[in-house]
Design a protein around this motif. Sequence first.
Motif, PDB file in Angstrom:
ATOM      1  N   UNK A  27       0.838  -1.204   0.000  1.00  0.00           N
ATOM      2  CA  UNK A  27       0.000   0.000   0.000  1.00  0.00           C
ATOM      3  C   UNK A  27       0.874   1.256   0.000  1.00  0.00           C
ATOM      4  N   UNK A  28       1.949   1.272   0.781  1.00  0.00           N
ATOM      5  CA  UNK A  28       2.862   2.418   0.807  1.00  0.00           C
ATOM      6  C   UNK A  28       3.447   2.653  -0.581  1.00  0.00           C
ATOM      7  N   UNK A  29       3.852   1.588  -1.256  1.00  0.00           N
ATOM      8  CA  UNK A  29       4.378   1.704  -2.611  1.00  0.00           C
ATOM      9  C   UNK A  29       3.325   2.303  -3.547  1.00  0.00           C
ATOM     10  N   UNK A  30       2.088   1.856  -3.417  1.00  0.00           N
ATOM     11  CA  UNK A  30       1.004   2.375  -4.262  1.00  0.00           C
ATOM     12  C   UNK A  30       0.757   3.858  -3.977  1.00  0.00           C
ATOM     13  N   UNK A  31       0.772   4.253  -2.712  1.00  0.00           N
ATOM     14  CA  UNK A  31       0.589   5.663  -2.344  1.00  0.00           C
ATOM     15  C   UNK A  31       1.687   6.510  -2.976  1.00  0.00           C
ATOM     16  N   UNK A  32       2.923   6.013  -2.927  1.00  0.00           N
ATOM     17  CA  UNK A  32       4.056   6.726  -3.520  1.00  0.00           C
ATOM     18  C   UNK A  32       3.886   6.858  -5.035  1.00  0.00           C
ATOM     19  N   UNK A  33       3.559   5.759  -5.712  1.00  0.00           N
ATOM     20  CA  UNK A  33       3.394   5.773  -7.177  1.00  0.00           C
ATOM     21  C   UNK A  33       2.226   6.660  -7.600  1.00  0.00           C
ATOM     22  N   UNK A  34       1.219   6.794  -6.726  1.00  0.00           N
ATOM     23  CA  UNK A  34       0.053   7.639  -7.038  1.00  0.00           C
ATOM     24  C   UNK A  34       0.324   9.113  -6.735  1.00  0.00           C
ATOM     25  N   UNK A  35       1.471   9.402  -6.109  1.00  0.00           N
ATOM     26  CA  UNK A  35       1.809  10.783  -5.781  1.00  0.00           C
ATOM     27  C   UNK A  35       1.017  11.340  -4.609  1.00  0.00           C
ATOM     28  N   UNK A  36       0.612  10.472  -3.670  1.00  0.00           N
ATOM     29  CA  UNK A  36      -0.238  10.899  -2.556  1.00  0.00           C
ATOM     30  C   UNK A  36       0.470  10.894  -1.200  1.00  0.00           C
ATOM     31  N   UNK A  37       1.789  10.780  -1.192  1.00  0.00           N
ATOM     32  CA  UNK A  37       2.491  10.722   0.088  1.00  0.00           C
ATOM     33  C   UNK A  37       2.289  11.997   0.900  1.00  0.00           C
ATOM     34  N   UNK A  38       2.255  13.149   0.250  1.00  0.00           N
ATOM     35  CA  UNK A  38       2.083  14.416   0.977  1.00  0.00           C
ATOM     36  C   UNK A  38       0.729  14.464   1.690  1.00  0.00           C
ATOM     37  N   UNK A  39      -0.301  13.893   1.085  1.00  0.00           N
ATOM     38  CA  UNK A  39      -1.631  13.881   1.706  1.00  0.00           C
ATOM     39  C   UNK A  39      -1.620  13.109   3.019  1.00  0.00           C
TER      40      UNK A  39
END
Length: 149
Positions: A27-39
Amino acid sequence: MEMQQKEGLVQQNLLGTLKTNKSFSTFINAVDKAGLTASLAGDEQFTLFAPTDEAFSGLPAGALDRLLEPANKDELASVINYHLVSGRKTTDVGKWKSARTVHGQTAPIKVAEGKLSIGSARVTLPDILAKNGVIHGIDKVNLPESKPN
């Protein structure tokens, strides 16, 4: 269902809390690839229904690899946002009939035999507290409904 940490001891944001739990690396990898880490690292409060690593194995063959491709970043962000609800809610979400996700669609919520579910996923790791929200680990990746063209 009991709290994973005491409220006063919570020091990390959602992203940091996910990283300290070995169950959420996909899930962390997916969040990173989606560009949502800042959220997930920001100050806004969220309730996150995070699929565990095992949950991703329930996707059709090749689906995760396809979603993680740069060309599918928007679709991946849509899937991630379907797992996010604005505001900080512990398992009291079980009192709701549905939750409006950041994605915009609602996800049905039910409690059966003491088990909380959202969409077709069951909450298996409830009430993991973070500075900017609450994480509920789930056993399936929920996919938003396709919108008609």
